[in-house]
Design a protein around this motif. Structure first.
Motif, PDB file in Angstrom:
ATOM      1  N   LEU A  50       5.781  37.961  43.541  1.00  0.00           N
ATOM      2  CA  LEU A  50       4.511  38.272  44.198  1.00  0.00           C
ATOM      3  C   LEU A  50       4.542  37.808  45.655  1.00  0.00           C
ATOM      4  CD1 LEU A  50       1.534  39.223  43.970  1.00  0.00           C
ATOM      5  CD2 LEU A  50       0.961  36.908  43.212  1.00  0.00           C
ATOM      6  N   MET A  51       5.021  36.582  45.868  1.00  0.00           N
ATOM      7  CA  MET A  51       5.109  36.038  47.224  1.00  0.00           C
ATOM      8  C   MET A  51       6.028  36.884  48.101  1.00  0.00           C
ATOM      9  SD  MET A  51       4.279  33.569  49.260  1.00  0.00           S
ATOM     10  CE  MET A  51       4.173  31.832  48.923  1.00  0.00           C
ATOM     11  N   ARG A  52       7.153  37.321  47.539  1.00  0.00           N
ATOM     12  CA  ARG A  52       8.076  38.138  48.344  1.00  0.00           C
ATOM     13  C   ARG A  52       7.433  39.466  48.739  1.00  0.00           C
ATOM     14  NH1 ARG A  52      12.069  36.200  44.965  1.00  0.00           N
ATOM     15  NH2 ARG A  52      12.227  38.187  43.867  1.00  0.00           N
ATOM     16  N   MET A  53       6.568  39.997  47.878  1.00  0.00           N
ATOM     17  CA  MET A  53       5.883  41.243  48.240  1.00  0.00           C
ATOM     18  C   MET A  53       4.809  40.991  49.296  1.00  0.00           C
ATOM     19  SD  MET A  53       5.607  43.584  44.850  1.00  0.00           S
ATOM     20  CE  MET A  53       4.881  42.427  43.690  1.00  0.00           C
ATOM     21  N   ILE A  54       4.085  39.864  49.148  1.00  0.00           N
ATOM     22  CA  ILE A  54       3.013  39.573  50.113  1.00  0.00           C
ATOM     23  C   ILE A  54       3.594  39.276  51.490  1.00  0.00           C
ATOM     24  CG2 ILE A  54       0.989  38.134  50.596  1.00  0.00           C
ATOM     25  CD1 ILE A  54       0.825  37.425  47.673  1.00  0.00           C
ATOM     26  N   SER A  55       4.828  38.735  51.517  1.00  0.00           N
ATOM     27  CA  SER A  55       5.433  38.394  52.805  1.00  0.00           C
ATOM     28  C   SER A  55       6.345  39.508  53.330  1.00  0.00           C
ATOM     29  CB  SER A  55       6.222  37.082  52.678  1.00  0.00           C
ATOM     30  OG  SER A  55       7.162  37.167  51.636  1.00  0.00           O
ATOM     31  N   GLY A  56       6.453  40.598  52.586  1.00  0.00           N
ATOM     32  CA  GLY A  56       7.177  41.759  53.093  1.00  0.00           C
ATOM     33  C   GLY A  56       8.665  41.780  52.793  1.00  0.00           C
ATOM     34  N   PHE A  57       9.154  40.823  52.007  1.00  0.00           N
ATOM     35  CA  PHE A  57      10.586  40.799  51.686  1.00  0.00           C
ATOM     36  C   PHE A  57      10.945  41.712  50.522  1.00  0.00           C
ATOM     37  CE2 PHE A  57      10.319  37.091  54.337  1.00  0.00           C
ATOM     38  CZ  PHE A  57      11.546  37.063  54.987  1.00  0.00           C
ATOM     39  N   GLU A  58       9.935  42.129  49.784  1.00  0.00           N
ATOM     40  CA  GLU A  58      10.172  42.996  48.628  1.00  0.00           C
ATOM     41  C   GLU A  58       9.102  44.090  48.665  1.00  0.00           C
ATOM     42  OE1 GLU A  58      12.634  43.218  45.444  1.00  0.00           O
ATOM     43  OE2 GLU A  58      11.934  41.142  45.368  1.00  0.00           O
ATOM     44  N   ARG A  59       9.524  45.337  48.410  1.00  0.00           N
ATOM     45  CA  ARG A  59       8.561  46.435  48.395  1.00  0.00           C
ATOM     46  C   ARG A  59       7.955  46.562  47.014  1.00  0.00           C
ATOM     47  NH1 ARG A  59       9.639  50.240  52.557  1.00  0.00           N
ATOM     48  NH2 ARG A  59       8.010  51.609  51.798  1.00  0.00           N
TER      49      ARG A  59
END
Ligand SMILES: Nc1ncnc2c1ncn2[C@@H]1O[C@H](COP(=O)(O)OP(=O)(O)OP(=O)(O)O)[C@@H](O)[C@H]1O
Ligand SMILES: [Mg+2]
Length: 248
Positions: A50-59
């Motif tokens: 979830l964090m990686r998506m919120i920070s843009g590292f994961e689509r």
């Protein structure tokens, strides 16, 4: 307060051994400018994803994340991540690590800024030390200083203090609060420590087991410094633990 981050129905699945593994099952959340939001959830429920998506590292597979109204498609310049695994460069000194993210400006000016942040996290006198010469807690503080020195609008923290011993954990919480009083940042903190969330955050989101969805949310209105032993916070702690299925 203006809305800083709009998370709208994001989902994510991974494929493991040919089988789809739903990890984040549809999360929507608005985070205000300057707000401190903590996200707690059971281990493996999808917090880091979830964090990686919120920070843009994961689509995300579906849904969107907007920052200041702009759709996020890659890590934005306004945010910085303090990850669960460290990211300090072992071959650079404390000062050089802190200067690393600063592009513009003269060397002397950058060094001054780096030293200012080193002092802020209690590392004065260790500017020229190498990471191998520091304790685990000091390393973590370099990590945090390195994130703050670039003055990010958004600070994404994934279990930043979990590798620290209890005393250092408490010290770092207070240092973070002090820094946030001096320089307001929007903060998203992932933690599985309910007390840490209660001590720091304006709002606590409780995630369900995988696939993660927001199961409950709590607003913490108490001023800082907070007393975790106060009846209000104890009551909220019990309620959060009950949401996590951890009380009788
Ligand atoms: N890149 C990936 N490829 C395949 N599966 C992944 C990937 N990243 C995460 N997963 C799976 O997604 C699930 C959630 O992982 P994630 O790291 O988001 O959990 P977490 O809540 O942060 O866990 P922890 O509390 O242990 O840090 C796990 O089952 C993990 O195996
Ligand atoms: Mg994680």
């Amino acid at each position: 307060m203006a809305v800083k981050i709009v998370i709208d129905g994001i989902r994510k699945s991974f494929t493991q051994g040919g089988i789809a593994l739903p990890v984040v099952g549809g999360v929507s959340l608005d985070i205000a400018d300057g707000e401190f939001v903590a996200i707690v959830g059971p281990s493996g429920c999808g917090k880091s994803t979830l964090m990686r998506m919120i920070s843009g590292f994961e689509r995300p597979d579906a849904g969107s994340v907007r920052i200041d109204g702009e759709r996020l498609t890659r890590p934005g310049p306004q945010g910085i991540v303090i990850s669960q695994h460290g990211s300090v460069f072992p071959w650079l000194t404390v000062q050089e690590n802190l200067m690393f993210g600063l592009n513009a400006g003269e060397r002397a000016q950058k060094a001054r800024l780096a030293d200012h942040y080193a002092e802020m996290v209690g590392l004065k006198g260790f500017e020229n030390a190498y990471p191998r010469e520091l304790s685990g807690g000091m390393l973590k503080r370099v990590e945090i200083a390195r994130a703050l020195v670039v003055k990010p609008e958004i600070l994404y923290m994934d279990e930043p203090f979990s590798a620290l011993d209890a005393l250092m954990n408490l010290r770092m919480r207070n240092e973070l609060l002090r820094i946030l009083q001096e320089e307001r940042h929007t903060v998203v903190l992932i933690t599985h420590d309910v007390e840490e969330a209660l001590y720091l955050a304006d709002r606590i989101m409780v995630l369900s087991p995988r696939p993660a969805t927001i199961q409950a949310s709590f607003r913490v209105a108490q001023a800082h410094p907070r007393k975790l032993s106060s009846p209000e916070l104890q009551q909220m702690k019990d309620a959060i633990l009950a949401e996590l299925g951890l009380t009788a």
